[in-house]
Design an enzyme around this catalytic site. Structure first.
Site, PDB file in Angstrom:
ATOM      1  N   GLY A  35      -2.290   7.354  -1.787  1.00 53.35           N
ATOM      2  CA  GLY A  35      -1.185   7.056  -0.861  1.00 53.35           C
ATOM      3  C   GLY A  35      -1.526   7.700   0.472  1.00 53.35           C
ATOM      4  O   GLY A  35      -1.906   8.881   0.532  1.00 53.35           O
ATOM      5  N   ASP A 217      -1.249   1.556   5.075  1.00 52.71           N
ATOM      6  CA  ASP A 217      -2.395   2.475   5.167  1.00 52.71           C
ATOM      7  C   ASP A 217      -2.942   2.579   6.583  1.00 52.71           C
ATOM      8  O   ASP A 217      -3.530   3.585   6.961  1.00 52.71           O
ATOM      9  CB  ASP A 217      -3.498   2.044   4.208  1.00 52.71           C
ATOM     10  CG  ASP A 217      -3.108   2.387   2.782  1.00 52.71           C
ATOM     11  OD1 ASP A 217      -2.355   1.604   2.173  1.00 52.71           O
ATOM     12  OD2 ASP A 217      -3.493   3.470   2.315  1.00 52.71           O
ATOM     13  N   ASN A 227      -2.385  -2.737   3.836  1.00 53.88           N
ATOM     14  CA  ASN A 227      -1.705  -2.053   2.722  1.00 53.88           C
ATOM     15  C   ASN A 227      -2.351  -2.534   1.431  1.00 53.88           C
ATOM     16  O   ASN A 227      -3.265  -3.362   1.451  1.00 53.88           O
ATOM     17  CB  ASN A 227      -0.192  -2.345   2.762  1.00 53.88           C
ATOM     18  CG  ASN A 227       0.581  -1.465   1.786  1.00 53.88           C
ATOM     19  OD1 ASN A 227       0.390  -0.240   1.770  1.00 53.88           O
ATOM     20  ND2 ASN A 227       1.428  -2.049   0.967  1.00 53.88           N
ATOM     21  N   LYS A 228      -1.888  -2.013   0.332  1.00 52.04           N
ATOM     22  CA  LYS A 228      -2.472  -2.309  -0.979  1.00 52.04           C
ATOM     23  C   LYS A 228      -2.713  -3.797  -1.195  1.00 52.04           C
ATOM     24  O   LYS A 228      -1.873  -4.631  -0.843  1.00 52.04           O
ATOM     25  CB  LYS A 228      -1.524  -1.745  -2.044  1.00 52.04           C
ATOM     26  CG  LYS A 228      -1.932  -1.974  -3.481  1.00 52.04           C
ATOM     27  CD  LYS A 228      -3.343  -1.505  -3.800  1.00 52.04           C
ATOM     28  CE  LYS A 228      -3.653  -0.080  -3.370  1.00 52.04           C
ATOM     29  NZ  LYS A 228      -5.104   0.221  -3.382  1.00 52.04           N
TER      30      LYS A 228
HETATM   31  O1  MRU Z   1      -5.058   2.927  -3.046  1.00 56.16           O
HETATM   32  P1  MRU Z   1      -3.777   3.682  -2.816  1.00 56.16           P
HETATM   33  O2  MRU Z   1      -2.959   3.845  -4.069  1.00 56.16           O
HETATM   34  O3  MRU Z   1      -4.003   4.977  -2.081  1.00 56.16           O
HETATM   35  O4  MRU Z   1      -2.948   2.717  -1.848  1.00 56.16           O
HETATM   36  C1  MRU Z   1      -1.657   3.106  -1.486  1.00 56.16           C
HETATM   37  C2  MRU Z   1      -0.937   2.110  -0.664  1.00 56.16           C
HETATM   38  O5  MRU Z   1      -1.432   1.051  -0.375  1.00 56.16           O
HETATM   39  C3  MRU Z   1       0.401   2.540  -0.137  1.00 56.16           C
HETATM   40  O6  MRU Z   1       1.255   1.456  -0.025  1.00 56.16           O
HETATM   41  C4  MRU Z   1       0.203   3.183   1.251  1.00 56.16           C
HETATM   42  O7  MRU Z   1      -0.779   4.171   1.198  1.00 56.16           O
HETATM   43  C5  MRU Z   1       1.462   3.783   1.764  1.00 56.16           C
HETATM   44  S1  MRU Z   1       1.948   5.207   0.832  1.00 56.16           S
HETATM   45  C6  MRU Z   1       3.348   5.855   1.551  1.00 56.16           C
END
Ligand code: MRU
Length: 325
Positions: A35, A217, A227-228
């Protein structure tokens, strides 16, 4: 530095203690902690641990932490903040440098919680009462220093008395939605329904979903949002069905040096995350795999970006630059 091991949730609530900066780097790379804001806080603490306990050059400490994950800009933002402080302390006694860097890392953590609470206050007003909120991945307390960005908005809406429930996309392949978001919202007794990623369109069309809220992100100057993986598909389906699509993120997630989302580096992760689930193969040996961890949602699909300084709407080039200055 003590962190909850997010790879073991929800089966087990276990904690990991990182005593060196390389252990922090490993925890970020293997997604023990993940995150965008949480990665930033961890990196700041990693820099402080490095200066406290290792004889390695400062630049090597920073580079090791910076090479862990490429997409979330909060990582580089936090390392840069620690670098600037370190440079301002040149020539000071080592004990003073160490204590100031430790204090800065603690400050970054505390500020992140306050920032999320402010995002929650701004975002709660946008949440329609009596409807279901769809979210993707985990942008909650686990992904931050506490409270969460997207889940912070949901928490604030509930605290303001809105009657909402949540649909959580499971978020293949790493399952942050089913493993982390559902677990987190259960702790707060917020009614949550788990759906697989390919059910999102069906429910967005049904009229039940009042809005989508996700984290980010990295956000480019024009409001394109990384984002994810899977966020883009949800955003397109939301627009097609007239459902508002909100992004909740701190100002530290803005990367105004990038004109558009096209320039955001997208992390490619190991094939085994796709071919295996908890060690069990779900694809034949030798399967060719693509595993981009993030996608970019073009700004035209985004109804608003909620930050701790207020809500940005199109044209984002102007609204984001105003909020960040
Ligand atoms: O690969 P990750 O689990 O680190 O990805 C996280 C995300 O895509 C979240 O939506 C993003 O980091 C925002 S967290 C407040």
């Amino acid at each position: 530095m003590i962190m909850i091991d997010q790879t073991r949730l929800p089966r087990e609530v276990a904690y990991v203690t990182c005593r060196t900066y390389t252990e922090v780097a490993d925890a970020i790379r293997t997604m023990v902690i993940r995150g965008a804001p949480a990665i930033g806080v961890a990196a700041a603490m990693g820099v402080a641990l490095g200066v406290l306990h290792s004889a390695d050059p400062f630049d090597r400490i920073c580079d090791t932490l910076a090479r862990t994950r490429p997409t979330a800009v909060n990582l580089f933002w936090a390392i840069d903040r620690m670098k600037k402080l370190f440079e301002s302390l040149r020539g000071k006694p080592i004990e003073e440098i160490q204590s100031r860097l430790v204090a800065e890392a603690i400050q970054i953590r505390l500020q992140d919680i306050a920032i999320n609470e402010a995002i929650g206050r701004h975002g709660a007003e946008l949440v329609p009462d009596g409807k279901t909120i769809l979210t993707h991945c985990n942008a909650g307390a686990l992904a931050t220093a506490g409270y969460g960005t997207a889940l912070g908005v949901i928490r604030a809406a509930v605290a303001a008395g809105k009657k909402v429930d949540v649909f959580a996309d499971e978020t293949r392949p790493f399952l942050q939605g089913s493993r982390l978001t559902v677990w987190e919202l259960q702790q707060d007794s917020i009614p949550t329904t788990l759906i697989t990623d390919n059910m999102a369109g069906h429910f967005l069309k049904s009229g039940r979903i009042g809005c989508v809220i996700v984290g980010a992100d990295r956000i480019a100057a024009n409001g394109d949002v990384a984002n994810k993986i899977g966020t883009y598909s949800v955003a397109v389906l939301a627009k097609e069905n007239g459902v508002p699509f909100f992004v909740a993120a701190p100002i530290s997630t803005l990367d105004l040096t990038l004109a558009t989302g096209e320039q955001i580096p997208i992390e490619e992760r190991a094939a085994a995350e796709v071919t295996h689930v908890f060690g069990a193969a779900i694809a034949p040996d030798g399967t060719t795999v693509a595993n981009p961890a993030f996608d970019v949602t073009p700004n035209r699909y985004i109804s608003a970006i909620v930050t701790e300084r207020g809500v940005a709407r199109a044209p984002f080039l102007e609204s984001l630059s105003r909020l960040s200055s």
